[in-house]
Design a protein around this motif. Structure first.
Motif, short mmCIF file in Angstrom:
data_model
loop_
_atom_site.label_atom_id
_atom_site.label_comp_id
_atom_site.label_asym_id
_atom_site.label_seq_id
_atom_site.Cartn_x
_atom_site.Cartn_y
_atom_site.Cartn_z
N TYR A 41 0.82 -1.21 -0.14
CA TYR A 41 0.04 -0.13 0.10
C TYR A 41 0.95 1.38 -0.09
CZ TYR A 41 -3.61 3.34 1.22
OH TYR A 41 -4.57 4.29 1.33
N THR B 42 0.76 3.89 -3.02
CA THR B 42 0.52 5.29 -2.75
C THR B 42 1.68 6.30 -3.24
OG1 THR B 42 1.13 4.99 -0.47
CG2 THR B 42 -1.28 4.90 -1.08
N THR C 255 -14.75 6.77 -4.58
CA THR C 255 -14.67 5.60 -4.02
C THR C 255 -14.66 4.29 -4.83
OG1 THR C 255 -16.58 6.54 -2.64
CG2 THR C 255 -16.67 4.42 -2.89
N PHE D 246 -8.17 10.40 -7.02
CA PHE D 246 -8.58 9.95 -5.60
C PHE D 246 -9.10 11.01 -5.01
CE2 PHE D 246 -5.46 6.69 -7.00
CZ PHE D 246 -6.16 5.71 -6.69
N ASN E 26 -12.38 4.35 -7.22
CA ASN E 26 -11.09 4.18 -7.41
C ASN E 26 -10.35 3.77 -6.29
OD1 ASN E 26 -10.94 5.44 -10.02
ND2 ASN E 26 -10.79 7.34 -9.18
N LYS E 27 -10.64 3.99 -4.71
CA LYS E 27 -10.14 3.46 -3.70
C LYS E 27 -10.33 2.03 -3.80
CE LYS E 27 -10.71 7.84 -0.80
NZ LYS E 27 -11.40 8.22 0.31
N TRP F 209 -7.43 -0.89 -3.48
CA TRP F 209 -7.21 -1.94 -2.50
C TRP F 209 -7.15 -3.06 -2.99
CZ3 TRP F 209 -12.21 0.21 0.60
CH2 TRP F 209 -11.73 1.27 1.06
#
Length: 470
Positions: free
Chosen positions: A14, A18, A35, A26, A37-38, A42
């Motif tokens: 992660y 990032t 949402t 984002f 894209n998040k 994940w």
């Protein structure tokens, strides 16, 4: 233990994603897109953590065996056993295939979906469209696999038409693994040759017969002269090509900064760092080639040299290397070196160079493509290492069920091709690097014609070198 390892790898993955993701995707006014894209990020993080775990499969297994050999009756090592390693291999195989077949296509379709026409907008509308697209893709892939198996094994395909789990999924995994191993065959030799140039660009190179201070002063004077011309408003400079002068100024400035770095470097770093690193890379590459050549001879005379699967690893019984713990450590280093070289070769190839991630400027589609590529390479690494004879640790679980592993002709030809391609790339890289350094040391790069291998014969190099010594 497996959960703790996966959590650590997930956090690390992660942080890496990032670092490269494009923040504008984002942080948007559309909450729905943010949402989606998040959620896709994940899923990419999960896939990347599985890829890292697949890279560590063989090193963890080899080192665990050596630890149990060194401490056979230790109370603190009772948790480390064959069932733990076997379970880790099965989990990595399961999650890698789930990520490759379902999660990554879902993430891509999810980011591209907008919901069915006439349906209410929202995240669930996108989920429904993505599920339908994924179902259609699954049916298409299974149909292609059934046609391919019917062409190759007509009777078996008809008898096992409804045997999805026991026949078609392993057959699909075998095809994906074969593609990954072939991709490693092409990328790894090229990556080994690229490792020399990339590492050389990060280190301070020693220069033969060069006065750093004199070259530095010339670069400073040239930069100052170009700076005055660019900042001057007199009419005598209006006719000059300003764009060409700006490019020349940037080139001279970069040269001056590189010379400053070389001058500030310590004598040990300037004279020993670069040769030692180059010798280390050369030694690792040569050892890989020699081990593969020895494995080719083993394949001709010993049937046990063929890669195969095993159900019980029997850890702590015997070392998987003839040199004991030292040989096991060398195997681990070579496996990691092969993975790094394959990644370097993958991103250096013209076909996949567009996927190279950029800091804070990598789109989500590129992140998905990178995760899929790394997962294909890493999941094929255990099979790749065992096929080349880098290690004698046999494949555990479903990794050893691939159909093509028992084919002697495929395995033998694969080893010969790897040894030939790696040797050719190594010879080409080393000879051209030596000739380029000689050309630069003797000042022949300042000649008015382009310097190539054929343009500068060896006699001219020798004559120029003798004149400089005199």
């Amino acid at each position: 233990i497996c959960v703790q390892l996966f959590v650590c790898l997930y956090i690390l993955s992660y942080l890496v994603l990032t670092h490269f993701k494009k923040n504008a995707e984002f942080v948007t006014d559309d909450i729905e897109d943010a949402t989606v894209n998040k959620i896709a990020l994940w899923l990419c993080t999960f896939t990347l953590s599985v890829a890292v775990c697949a890279v560590l499969l063989l090193p963890i297994s080899i080192l665990s065996n050596e630890v149990l050999l060194t401490f056979p009756h230790s109370y603190y090592m009772q948790w480390l056993n064959g069932s733990l390693i076997h379970g880790l291999w099965n989990l990595v195989f399961l999650f890698s295939n789930i990520s490759l077949v379902f999660l990554m296509p879902f993430a891509y379709f999810f980011t591209e979906s907008e919901g069915f026409t006439g349906s209410k907008r929202g995240v669930m509308a996108r989920v429904y469209e993505t599920a339908v697209m994924l179902l259609l893709l699954t049916l298409l892939v299974l149909g292609i696999v059934w046609v391919a198996s019917a062409l190759l094994h007509d009777t078996t395909a008809r008898e096992s038409l409804y045997d999805l789990w026991e026949y078609y999924l392993p057959y699909l995994y075998s095809c994906i693994s074969l593609f990954g191993v072939l991709l490693l065959l092409l990328c790894t030799p090229f990556g080994m040759s690229r490792m020399f140039s990339i590492t050389g660009s990060l280190l301070v190179k020693p220069r033969l017969l060069e006065n750093v201070e004199e070259t530095m002063n010339c670069a400073v004077f040239e930069e100052a002269s170009l700076s005055r011309k660019l900042n001057s408003n007199s009419s005598c400079w209006l006719s000059l090509n300003m764009e060409a002068m700006k490019r020349q100024f940037v080139s001279v400035q970069a040269k001056r900064m590189a010379l400053e770095t070389r001058r500030k470097a310590s004598p040990w770093q300037r004279n020993l760092g670069y040769p030692l690193v180059m010798l280390l890379l050369l030694a690792l590459t040569v050892v890989c080639v020699l081990m593969v050549c020895f494995h080719v001879l083993e394949l001709l005379f010993d049937e046990s040299a063929m890669p195969r699967g095993m159900e019980d690893p029997h850890l702590g019984m015997a070392s998987f290397s003839m040199l004991g713990s030292l040989g096991a450590a060398v195997q681990v280093v070579l496996i990691l070196y092969l993975m790094v070289s394959s990644v370097v070769g993958f991103y250096s190839s013209p076909l996949f160079s567009s996927l190279l991630p950029r800091t804070q400027d990598t789109t989500l589609t590129q992140i998905i493509g990178n995760c899929v590529s790394l997962l294909v390479l890493s999941s094929a690494l255990p099979v790749f290492s065992r096929t080349l004879g880098i290690t004698r640790f046999d494949l555990l679980g479903d990794f050893g069920r691939y159909n093509w592993l028992g084919n002697f002709h495929i395995v033998f030809l694969y080893n010969v091709l790897f040894a030939g391609l790696t040797s050719a790339c190594l010879i080409n890289t080393v000879t051209w690097a030596v000739q380029r350094e000689l050309i630069r040391a003797f000042g022949l790069h300042r000649l008015p014609f382009p310097v190539t291998r054929s343009a500068i014969p060896f006699r001219l190099l020798l004559a120029s070198g003798l004149s400089k010594i005199q």
